[in-house]
Design a protein around this motif. Structure first.
Motif, PDB file in Angstrom:
ATOM      1  N   LYS A  59       0.841  -1.206   0.000  1.00 32.31           N
ATOM      2  CA  LYS A  59       0.000   0.000   0.000  1.00 32.31           C
ATOM      3  C   LYS A  59       0.871   1.250   0.000  1.00 32.31           C
ATOM      4  CE  LYS A  59      -4.327  -0.875   2.317  1.00 32.31           C
ATOM      5  NZ  LYS A  59      -4.850  -1.188   3.609  1.00 32.31           N
ATOM      6  N   TRP A  60       1.891   1.192   0.812  1.00 36.13           N
ATOM      7  CA  TRP A  60       2.807   2.319   0.974  1.00 36.13           C
ATOM      8  C   TRP A  60       3.557   2.583  -0.328  1.00 36.13           C
ATOM      9  CZ3 TRP A  60       8.177   2.382   0.711  1.00 36.13           C
ATOM     10  CH2 TRP A  60       8.817   3.486   1.267  1.00 36.13           C
ATOM     11  N   LEU A  61       4.052   1.479  -0.940  1.00 39.72           N
ATOM     12  CA  LEU A  61       4.840   1.603  -2.163  1.00 39.72           C
ATOM     13  C   LEU A  61       3.997   2.203  -3.293  1.00 39.72           C
ATOM     14  CD1 LEU A  61       7.626   0.931  -3.424  1.00 39.72           C
ATOM     15  CD2 LEU A  61       6.617  -1.214  -4.236  1.00 39.72           C
ATOM     16  N   ASP A  62       2.732   1.835  -3.325  1.00 40.45           N
ATOM     17  CA  ASP A  62       1.824   2.368  -4.320  1.00 40.45           C
ATOM     18  C   ASP A  62       1.781   3.903  -4.231  1.00 40.45           C
ATOM     19  OD1 ASP A  62      -0.044   1.973  -6.349  1.00 40.45           O
ATOM     20  OD2 ASP A  62      -1.718   2.223  -4.942  1.00 40.45           O
ATOM     21  N   LYS A  63       1.723   4.405  -3.008  1.00 46.72           N
ATOM     22  CA  LYS A  63       1.701   5.868  -2.821  1.00 46.72           C
ATOM     23  C   LYS A  63       3.016   6.478  -3.291  1.00 46.72           C
ATOM     24  CE  LYS A  63      -1.435   5.678   1.100  1.00 46.72           C
ATOM     25  NZ  LYS A  63      -1.919   6.350   2.284  1.00 46.72           N
ATOM     26  N   VAL A  64       4.117   5.839  -2.890  1.00 49.56           N
ATOM     27  CA  VAL A  64       5.437   6.362  -3.267  1.00 49.56           C
ATOM     28  C   VAL A  64       5.543   6.459  -4.791  1.00 49.56           C
ATOM     29  CG1 VAL A  64       7.920   5.856  -3.269  1.00 49.56           C
ATOM     30  CG2 VAL A  64       6.568   5.482  -1.189  1.00 49.56           C
ATOM     31  N   ARG A  65       5.139   5.384  -5.464  1.00 54.29           N
ATOM     32  CA  ARG A  65       5.329   5.334  -6.929  1.00 54.29           C
ATOM     33  C   ARG A  65       4.381   6.278  -7.669  1.00 54.29           C
ATOM     34  NH1 ARG A  65       7.594  -0.663  -8.015  1.00 54.29           N
ATOM     35  NH2 ARG A  65       9.733  -0.074  -7.481  1.00 54.29           N
ATOM     36  N   THR A  66       3.222   6.529  -7.091  1.00 54.35           N
ATOM     37  CA  THR A  66       2.324   7.514  -7.695  1.00 54.35           C
ATOM     38  C   THR A  66       3.031   8.868  -7.748  1.00 54.35           C
ATOM     39  OG1 THR A  66       0.448   6.380  -6.738  1.00 54.35           O
ATOM     40  CG2 THR A  66       0.036   8.600  -7.512  1.00 54.35           C
ATOM     41  N   ILE A  67       3.812   9.163  -6.738  1.00 53.27           N
ATOM     42  CA  ILE A  67       4.473  10.475  -6.678  1.00 53.27           C
ATOM     43  C   ILE A  67       5.764  10.490  -7.503  1.00 53.27           C
ATOM     44  CG2 ILE A  67       5.441  12.264  -5.159  1.00 53.27           C
ATOM     45  CD1 ILE A  67       3.800  10.886  -2.871  1.00 53.27           C
ATOM     46  N   ILE A  68       6.605   9.487  -7.295  1.00 58.47           N
ATOM     47  CA  ILE A  68       7.961   9.597  -7.883  1.00 58.47           C
ATOM     48  C   ILE A  68       8.112   8.845  -9.204  1.00 58.47           C
ATOM     49  CG2 ILE A  68       8.998   9.958  -5.601  1.00 58.47           C
ATOM     50  CD1 ILE A  68      10.202   7.115  -5.827  1.00 58.47           C
ATOM     51  N   LYS A  69       7.065   8.112  -9.606  1.00 62.28           N
ATOM     52  CA  LYS A  69       7.110   7.303 -10.849  1.00 62.28           C
ATOM     53  C   LYS A  69       8.348   6.394 -10.825  1.00 62.28           C
ATOM     54  CE  LYS A  69       3.534   9.695 -12.572  1.00 62.28           C
ATOM     55  NZ  LYS A  69       3.279  10.645 -11.524  1.00 62.28           N
ATOM     56  N   ASP A  70       9.194   6.489 -11.873  1.00 63.72           N
ATOM     57  CA  ASP A  70      10.331   5.557 -11.880  1.00 63.72           C
ATOM     58  C   ASP A  70      11.644   6.198 -11.417  1.00 63.72           C
ATOM     59  OD1 ASP A  70      10.572   7.161 -14.024  1.00 63.72           O
ATOM     60  OD2 ASP A  70      10.527   5.560 -15.541  1.00 63.72           O
ATOM     61  N   ARG A  71      11.520   7.377 -10.760  1.00 57.32           N
ATOM     62  CA  ARG A  71      12.763   7.954 -10.200  1.00 57.32           C
ATOM     63  C   ARG A  71      13.195   7.135  -8.985  1.00 57.32           C
ATOM     64  NH1 ARG A  71      11.520  13.820  -8.591  1.00 57.32           N
ATOM     65  NH2 ARG A  71      13.743  13.892  -8.070  1.00 57.32           N
ATOM     66  N   PRO A  72      14.490   7.093  -8.714  1.00 58.98           N
ATOM     67  CA  PRO A  72      14.921   6.326  -7.542  1.00 58.98           C
ATOM     68  C   PRO A  72      14.759   7.124  -6.242  1.00 58.98           C
ATOM     69  CG  PRO A  72      16.829   7.216  -8.682  1.00 58.98           C
ATOM     70  CD  PRO A  72      15.629   7.643  -9.479  1.00 58.98           C
ATOM     71  N   ILE A  73      14.682   6.411  -5.136  1.00 58.82           N
ATOM     72  CA  ILE A  73      14.673   7.071  -3.819  1.00 58.82           C
ATOM     73  C   ILE A  73      16.131   7.312  -3.423  1.00 58.82           C
ATOM     74  CG2 ILE A  73      14.056   6.796  -1.378  1.00 58.82           C
ATOM     75  CD1 ILE A  73      11.865   4.803  -2.299  1.00 58.82           C
ATOM     76  N   SER A  86      10.107   0.584  10.955  1.00 61.93           N
ATOM     77  CA  SER A  86      11.311   0.227  10.193  1.00 61.93           C
ATOM     78  C   SER A  86      11.216  -1.101   9.459  1.00 61.93           C
ATOM     79  CB  SER A  86      12.524   0.189  11.127  1.00 61.93           C
ATOM     80  OG  SER A  86      12.505  -0.992  11.916  1.00 61.93           O
ATOM     81  N   SER A  87      10.171  -1.911   9.726  1.00 62.50           N
ATOM     82  CA  SER A  87      10.239  -3.277   9.189  1.00 62.50           C
ATOM     83  C   SER A  87      10.086  -3.342   7.675  1.00 62.50           C
ATOM     84  CB  SER A  87       9.233  -4.199   9.897  1.00 62.50           C
ATOM     85  OG  SER A  87       7.943  -3.649   9.856  1.00 62.50           O
ATOM     86  N   ALA A  88       9.664  -2.232   7.041  1.00 67.14           N
ATOM     87  CA  ALA A  88       9.569  -2.240   5.575  1.00 67.14           C
ATOM     88  C   ALA A  88      10.914  -1.906   4.912  1.00 67.14           C
ATOM     89  CB  ALA A  88       8.501  -1.248   5.114  1.00 67.14           C
ATOM     90  N   ILE A  89      11.901  -1.496   5.699  1.00 70.24           N
ATOM     91  CA  ILE A  89      13.165  -1.015   5.103  1.00 70.24           C
ATOM     92  C   ILE A  89      13.841  -2.076   4.233  1.00 70.24           C
ATOM     93  CG2 ILE A  89      15.531  -0.256   5.640  1.00 70.24           C
ATOM     94  CD1 ILE A  89      14.464   1.256   7.971  1.00 70.24           C
ATOM     95  N   ARG A  90      13.790  -3.306   4.733  1.00 69.38           N
ATOM     96  CA  ARG A  90      14.459  -4.385   4.007  1.00 69.38           C
ATOM     97  C   ARG A  90      13.910  -4.519   2.583  1.00 69.38           C
ATOM     98  NH1 ARG A  90      14.521 -10.008   6.953  1.00 69.38           N
ATOM     99  NH2 ARG A  90      12.608  -9.003   7.611  1.00 69.38           N
ATOM    100  N   PHE A  91      12.600  -4.393   2.451  1.00 67.72           N
ATOM    101  CA  PHE A  91      11.985  -4.507   1.112  1.00 67.72           C
ATOM    102  C   PHE A  91      12.412  -3.317   0.245  1.00 67.72           C
ATOM    103  CE2 PHE A  91       8.399  -6.427   3.773  1.00 67.72           C
ATOM    104  CZ  PHE A  91       8.953  -7.703   3.695  1.00 67.72           C
ATOM    105  N   ILE A  92      12.507  -2.164   0.857  1.00 62.59           N
ATOM    106  CA  ILE A  92      12.867  -0.966   0.087  1.00 62.59           C
ATOM    107  C   ILE A  92      14.289  -1.097  -0.451  1.00 62.59           C
ATOM    108  CG2 ILE A  92      13.062   1.564   0.136  1.00 62.59           C
ATOM    109  CD1 ILE A  92      11.159   1.501   2.557  1.00 62.59           C
ATOM    110  N   THR A  93      15.186  -1.596   0.400  1.00 60.82           N
ATOM    111  CA  THR A  93      16.582  -1.708  -0.062  1.00 60.82           C
ATOM    112  C   THR A  93      16.706  -2.748  -1.174  1.00 60.82           C
ATOM    113  OG1 THR A  93      17.032  -3.236   1.748  1.00 60.82           O
ATOM    114  CG2 THR A  93      17.677  -0.946   2.087  1.00 60.82           C
ATOM    115  N   GLU A  94      15.799  -3.720  -1.197  1.00 63.01           N
ATOM    116  CA  GLU A  94      15.844  -4.688  -2.301  1.00 63.01           C
ATOM    117  C   GLU A  94      15.398  -4.044  -3.615  1.00 63.01           C
ATOM    118  OE1 GLU A  94      13.946  -8.395  -1.329  1.00 63.01           O
ATOM    119  OE2 GLU A  94      15.283  -8.630   0.406  1.00 63.01           O
ATOM    120  N   LEU A  95      14.383  -3.174  -3.528  1.00 65.12           N
ATOM    121  CA  LEU A  95      13.896  -2.506  -4.742  1.00 65.12           C
ATOM    122  C   LEU A  95      14.786  -1.340  -5.168  1.00 65.12           C
ATOM    123  CD1 LEU A  95      10.043  -2.291  -4.120  1.00 65.12           C
ATOM    124  CD2 LEU A  95      11.222  -3.654  -5.838  1.00 65.12           C
TER     125      LEU A  95
END
Ligand code: FMN
Ligand code: FE2
Ligand code: FE2
Length: 396
Positions: A59-73, A86-95
């Motif tokens: 759900k969170w990632l969907d919001k992020v991508r709506t804003i930043i499209k394919d730009r990196p974080i 913090s428990s989502a951090i691991r997934f973020i670092t993989e993407l």
């Protein structure tokens, strides 16, 4: 799909509501859920401030991508390592394998210990600034509010304080995200229940944090749980100031345990006497019915506290024992207390309740009452007297 919620031109709310978890930290009832607040700054650089509980990652990632499209974080700012953030951090670092993870020296070992993250970790210290474009973040550790690595960050151009668990509250954001968009009254009590149970033990660190933050020109407080504060900033800070100094108000909490009703009668008699002597704010709780967190929240608020328990297998009633143990662990201060016990063959409850209050340096009001068998005239009158004396002391 995500309809943008903006805090300022470049800053977005990307948090999520959790209405499924019934107990926060698997302990504290969430009658109206909780939000995990997360924020995104979309500038020349893209920064995320705190993430969400891992189950809400998609759900969170969907919001992020709506804003930043394919730009990196570019950055993830880790204000606090408790897994609800913090428990989502691991997934973020993989993407986003090149994302820089920003914490302080106490965050670094936690990142490795929890998630095996050692790469691209940036340590900041008090006053360090990261420039993102027209926006920038300064960092301010606030140890023990709520963990050793807890820190806040401040966006200078908008005056937004990302305050992590500080100034947080239980309760989901049901449409309204900002305090001026909602009925804020509900959150006043929930904010105190959250504060008293989660950070209430750390009054001194909270005081240090508040004095540090007083140097900032804060226009909006964005905590990691509950409403974002822009209308009630002064009031919310003042309340946290009072709470962390253990300032209490006129009023009495009566917490009782009772299996067959004898102790309850003593508590009721005392409550009536308090009312007859002008105390309007009386909160009475059966410790077997009401979760400890609500009782603690009110004990935090009111100066008077009357504890009533039967003796149970030579100890306090177990639910009362849990309450007084928790209060002792948390070191609650500034209370006037009264004691009521009941028993059948060998009373120890009153003695144990007295010891609990004394361990906390509270002031005893009246003499501990201990009733053998059912209520008798002597204990009935003693409860009336306890109510009178407590009322008198509260008016001084
Ligand atoms: C399971 C149980 C254990 C008890 N243990 C003790 C005890 O150790 N010593 C004692 O004096 N009374 C003991 N009692 C008696 C109660 O303290 C006494 O009945 C008291 O009045 C109960 O208060 P209540 O009516 O508010 O539940 C026990 C009662 C129960 C039900
Ligand atoms: Fe926390
Ligand atoms: Fe939290």
């Amino acid at each position: 799909m995500y309809k943008e919620v903006k805090l300022s031109e470049k800053i977005y709310y990307i948090g999520v509501n959790d209405r499924r978890t019934s107990l926060f930290e698997n302990m504290w009832p969430l009658d109206r859920g909780i939000s995990y607040n997360s924020f995104l700054i979309n500038d020349d650089k893209i920064a995320i401030i705190d993430t969400v509980e891992a189950g809400f990652f998609e759900k969170w990632l969907d919001k992020v991508r709506t804003i930043i499209k394919d730009r990196p974080i570019d950055y993830i700012i880790v204000n606090h390592m408790e897994p609800d953030h913090s428990s989502a951090i691991r997934f973020i670092t993989e993407l986003y394998p090149d994302v820089k993870i920003v914490g302080n020296r106490k965050t670094t070992p936690m990142l490795e210990g929890y998630y095996g993250i050692t790469k691209n970790v940036t340590e900041v210290k008090e006053g360090d600034v990261i420039e993102l474009g027209t926006t920038s973040l300064s960092f301010h550790p606030i140890p023990m509010v709520h963990w050793p690595e807890s820190m806040v960050c401040f966006e200078q151009s908008s005056g937004i304080l990302f305050s992590t668990d500080a100034f947080g509250s239980y309760g989901t954001l049901d449409g309204g995200v900002f305090d001026d968009e909602m009925d804020f009254e509900y959150f006043r009590d929930e904010m105190r229940r959250y504060y008293s149970n989660i950070v209430g033990k750390y009054g001194n660190p909270v005081q240090k944090a508040l004095s540090k933050l007083s140097a900032l020109d804060i226009k909006l407080i964005a905590p990691a749980h509950g409403p974002l504060i822009r209308k009630n900033i002064k009031d919310v800070i003042a309340r946290h100031d009072r709470w962390s100094k253990h300032e209490t108000e006129k009023g009495v909490v009566i917490a009782y345990a009772s299996m067959y009703g004898n102790t309850e009668v003593l508590a009721e008699v005392t409550a009536r006497s308090l009312a007859e002597n002008g105390i309007e704010r009386i909160r009475m709780y059966d410790v077997s019915k009401t979760h400890i967190s609500y009782i603690i929240s009110d004990v935090f608020k009111y100066r008077g506290f009357i504890m009533a328990s039967p003796t149970y297998s030579n100890e306090l009633h177990p639910n009362m024992e849990a309450l007084v143990m928790k209060l002792q662990h948390m070191g609650f201060k500034n209370h006037l207390f009264g004691v009521i016990g009941s028993y059948t063959w060998g009373g120890v409850a009153a003695k144990k309740l007295l010891e609990a209050g004394q361990n906390l340096n509270w002031e005893l009001v009246g003499t501990p009452i201990e009733q053998k068998y059912s209520i008798k005239e002597e204990s009935f009158n003693a409860c009336i007297k306890l109510g009178e004396e407590m009322a008198k002391r509260l008016k001084e």
